[in-house]
Write an enzyme that holds these catalytic residues in place. Structure first.
Site, PDB file in Angstrom:
ATOM      1  CG  ASN A   1      -2.070  -1.085   0.914  1.00 58.01           C
ATOM      2  OD1 ASN A   1      -2.200  -1.588  -0.210  1.00 58.01           O
ATOM      3  ND2 ASN A   1      -2.816  -1.438   1.943  1.00 58.01           N
TER       4      ASN A   1
ATOM      5  CB  CYS B   1     -10.852  -6.519  -1.128  1.00 57.43           C
ATOM      6  SG  CYS B   1      -9.257  -7.294  -1.322  1.00 57.43           S
TER       7      CYS B   1
ATOM      8  CB  VAL C   1     -11.778   0.720   8.730  1.00 57.81           C
ATOM      9  CG1 VAL C   1     -11.247   1.376   7.451  1.00 57.81           C
ATOM     10  CG2 VAL C   1     -10.951   1.177   9.930  1.00 57.81           C
TER      11      VAL C   1
HETATM   12  N1  EPU Z   1     -14.443   6.086   1.910  1.00 58.10           N
HETATM   13  C1  EPU Z   1     -15.538   6.784   1.474  1.00 58.10           C
HETATM   14  N2  EPU Z   1     -15.368   7.594   0.374  1.00 58.10           N
HETATM   15  C2  EPU Z   1     -14.185   7.706  -0.276  1.00 58.10           C
HETATM   16  C3  EPU Z   1     -13.070   6.971   0.190  1.00 58.10           C
HETATM   17  C4  EPU Z   1     -13.236   6.161   1.301  1.00 58.10           C
HETATM   18  O1  EPU Z   1     -16.633   6.692   2.039  1.00 58.10           O
HETATM   19  O2  EPU Z   1     -14.104   8.450  -1.265  1.00 58.10           O
HETATM   20  C5  EPU Z   1     -14.613   5.181   3.067  1.00 58.10           C
HETATM   21  C6  EPU Z   1     -14.429   3.711   2.672  1.00 58.10           C
HETATM   22  O3  EPU Z   1     -15.619   3.174   2.130  1.00 58.10           O
HETATM   23  C7  EPU Z   1     -14.025   3.080   3.972  1.00 58.10           C
HETATM   24  C8  EPU Z   1     -13.223   4.187   4.642  1.00 58.10           C
HETATM   25  O4  EPU Z   1     -13.556   5.398   4.000  1.00 58.10           O
HETATM   26  O5  EPU Z   1     -15.154   2.791   4.749  1.00 58.10           O
HETATM   27  C9  EPU Z   1     -11.722   4.000   4.586  1.00 58.10           C
HETATM   28  O6  EPU Z   1     -11.302   3.807   3.237  1.00 58.10           O
HETATM   29  P1  EPU Z   1      -9.877   4.269   2.719  1.00 58.10           P
HETATM   30  O7  EPU Z   1     -10.084   5.289   1.646  1.00 58.10           O
HETATM   31  O8  EPU Z   1      -9.050   4.630   3.883  1.00 58.10           O
HETATM   32  O9  EPU Z   1      -9.343   2.940   2.089  1.00 58.10           O
HETATM   33  P2  EPU Z   1      -8.543   2.764   0.718  1.00 58.10           P
HETATM   34  O10 EPU Z   1      -7.606   3.877   0.505  1.00 58.10           O
HETATM   35  O11 EPU Z   1      -9.497   2.401  -0.366  1.00 58.10           O
HETATM   36  C10 EPU Z   1      -6.489   1.550   1.770  1.00 58.10           C
HETATM   37  C11 EPU Z   1      -5.843   0.225   1.572  1.00 58.10           C
HETATM   38  C12 EPU Z   1      -6.706  -0.854   2.192  1.00 58.10           C
HETATM   39  C13 EPU Z   1      -6.868  -0.540   3.672  1.00 58.10           C
HETATM   40  C14 EPU Z   1      -7.472   0.848   3.842  1.00 58.10           C
HETATM   41  C15 EPU Z   1      -7.572   1.270   5.290  1.00 58.10           C
HETATM   42  C16 EPU Z   1      -4.683   0.517  -0.501  1.00 58.10           C
HETATM   43  C17 EPU Z   1      -4.562   0.158  -1.924  1.00 58.10           C
HETATM   44  N3  EPU Z   1      -5.700  -0.025   0.155  1.00 58.10           N
HETATM   45  O12 EPU Z   1      -7.728   1.467   1.079  1.00 58.10           O
HETATM   46  O13 EPU Z   1      -5.985  -2.062   2.047  1.00 58.10           O
HETATM   47  O14 EPU Z   1      -7.707  -1.500   4.242  1.00 58.10           O
HETATM   48  O15 EPU Z   1      -6.665   1.818   3.156  1.00 58.10           O
HETATM   49  O16 EPU Z   1      -6.315   1.259   5.890  1.00 58.10           O
HETATM   50  O17 EPU Z   1      -3.873   1.257   0.047  1.00 58.10           O
HETATM   51  C18 EPU Z   1      -5.672  -4.303   1.486  1.00 58.10           C
HETATM   52  O18 EPU Z   1      -4.467  -4.037   1.399  1.00 58.10           O
HETATM   53  O19 EPU Z   1      -6.147  -5.470   1.435  1.00 58.10           O
HETATM   54  C19 EPU Z   1      -6.631  -3.208   1.652  1.00 58.10           C
HETATM   55  C20 EPU Z   1      -7.950  -3.353   1.473  1.00 58.10           C
END
Ligand code: EPU
Length: 464
Positions: A38, A135, A359
């Protein structure tokens, strides 16, 4: 036996994507983790912003890296292997537009493409982003990303084939507060603000170690970024950035996954590369449930001494594990990605463990498969913990109570997503008997060479 969790078991069963796991033996040995999935994928996107080549070390061979490499290549960034194993070199001298058809080859493959918006808008004035993958752990909207991009002055056109963005008047710094400290949206703002005109102030930003490492990458490129207290990040836009040379932080999710596997199988695993500072919250929980660990520091090479890479040794000390209560949260809380592997170990702890997932709203579905193996896990819509959470009132089953210890038995399982998939694998390794785990290829999205690592740890697994 019908694979648990399959909607079309036959279809899956017909594929060769299955691992036969003869469980019940402790994992024992040493493996190494490389750069964090990540962070690495985001650092690769950042290379687009430079006007000279970048070098990234310790890049794991995982699917997300391939997807980003493919997308960079389509946009004219020459990506080549460096001299060191795991080193990639990015040459952005000829950044160019790619056709929507070419880009759409990567539709549904990863979530990283959304982070191309800012860099492509800076380099080309327009961007096309395909449908995202990643995912299935909830709806995973991108509303914060799009809102932030509009604040910078981008126009976003949603079409059935994907997102078309342009910035006819350039991108300008802005003051913006995230409704929730989203990792991806914070990265979106960073990758856009660094070259936007003027100052950007982001409030309620995420401050995960992977984000701080991305800030390090951008700072090496010439960006000016201040991380204030209380989740405020201030970015002074600059007109030009150059390439970087960077060795990323190690993958703390993978490290914790192997640690949980050691605990669930009553084994002993040394994870070279694992870093204490990024895993403090995990280590506290690991110890409180009865697991033991030892941190070994890196000894740099000296004359006559080859040196030694540090890491963390994790083991089950014998006897019984203790139940615990935990809530997943943004950093510095307990990572949501640590939750699924650890829950498998919690099925072996005496008493009632409670997990409140704050989360993602749908990250407990995998517990059904664990129950099919003899675990006793109930999921609830209520918030079973004190952390303010967005899901309690919205009827999502996002809390779990795990009654243990349970003797796990073998089953046929279908992997639903990356982290849950790894937890299925751990459960199969911990269970007595022979399990068949379908869809294991998904694990290659985030765990480099996991089959070779399983072999190094003495696991009895085979491809049929
Ligand atoms: N969210 C919103 N709107 C948005 C963006 C996010 O409502 O525009 C919500 C999401 O639905 C969720 C929360 O905010 O409920 C947190 O999401 P976040 O944006 O932090 O997650 P992400 O950036 O999509 C990354 C990692 C994930 C990890 C999360 C939390 C990457 C590629 N993915 O996802 O990793 O779980 O941060 O730490 O960096 C994994 O590696 O398996 C994985 C899923």
């Amino acid at each position: 036996m019908t694979p648990h969790g399959s909607t079309d078991a036959l279809e899956v069963a017909l594929t060769n994507d299955v691992l036969v796991v003869h469980g019940g033996s402790p994992l024992q040995g040493r493996i190494r983790v490389r750069g964090a999935k990540n962070l690495v994928s985001k650092a690769m996107v950042a290379a687009l912003l430079g006007d000279s080549p970048s070098r990234l070390f310790d890049v794991p061979k995982i699917r997300d890296v391939e997807v980003v490499r493919g997308l960079l290549g389509l946009h004219g960034v020459k990506v080549s292997d460096g001299q060191e194993n795991g080193e990639l070199v990015f040459d952005p001298a000829n950044v160019e537009s790619a056709s929507t058809d070419q880009i759409n080859v990567h539709a549904g493959s990863s979530r990283i493409p959304i982070l191309f918006c800012g860099p492509l808008l800076h380099r080309l004035g327009h961007a096309f982003i395909p449908d995202l993958g990643g995912c299935h752990i909830g709806p995973r909207p991108i509303d914060f990303h799009l809102q932030a991009l509009r604040e910078f002055g981008a126009t976003v056109d949603k079409t059935p084939e994907g997102l078309h963005l342009s910035a006819p008047n350039g991108l300008h710094g802005t003051k913006f507060a995230l409704p929730y400290p989203s990792v991806g949206a914070t990265e979106q703002v960073l990758l856009t603000a660094v070259m936007a005109e003027g100052v950007t102030e982001l409030r309620n930003a995420a401050v995960e170690p992977e984000i701080i490492d991305l800030i390090c990458v951008l700072q090496k490129m010439g960006a000016i970024i201040k991380v204030h207290t209380d989740r405020v990040i201030e970015i002074q836009g600059v007109p030009k950035l150059h390439g970087y040379t960077h060795r990323p932080i190690p993958d703390r999710i993978e490290a914790a996954s192997w640690a949980a596997a050691a605990l669930a199988t009553r084994g002993h695993v040394e994870v070279l590369g694992a870093q204490q500072a990024d895993m403090m919250t995990f280590l506290n929980v690991f110890r409180s449930v009865g697991g033991e660990y030892e941190v070994t520091d890196t000894r740099p090479p000296r004359l006559g001494d080859a040196g030694q890479e540090g890491g963390i040794r994790f083991w089950h000390p014998g006897g019984e594990l203790h139940a615990t209560a935990l809530e997943t949260d943004v950093h510095p809380g307990f990572m949501t990605d640590w939750q699924q592997p650890l829950v498998v170990a919690l099925t072996q702890a005496r008493g009632l463990s409670i997990v409140h997932e704050t989360v993602y709203e749908q990250r407990l579905g995998y517990t059904e498969a664990l129950n099919s193996m003899g675990a006793n896990i109930q999921v609830y819509r209520d918030c079973l913990g004190g952390t303010p959470c967005r899901f309690g009132r919205r009827n999502f089953k996002h809390s779990a109570v795990i009654a243990g210890p349970s003797k796990l038995h073998a089953a046929d399982l279908v992997i639903p997503d990356l982290r849950a998939g790894f937890s299925h694998l751990i459960a199969a390794l911990a269970a007595e008997g022979t399990s068949r785990v379908y869809g294991v290829d998904l694990i290659n999205r985030g765990y480099e060479d996991f089959e070779a690592k399983l072999a190094d740890l003495g696991a009895h697994v085979e491809r049929p």
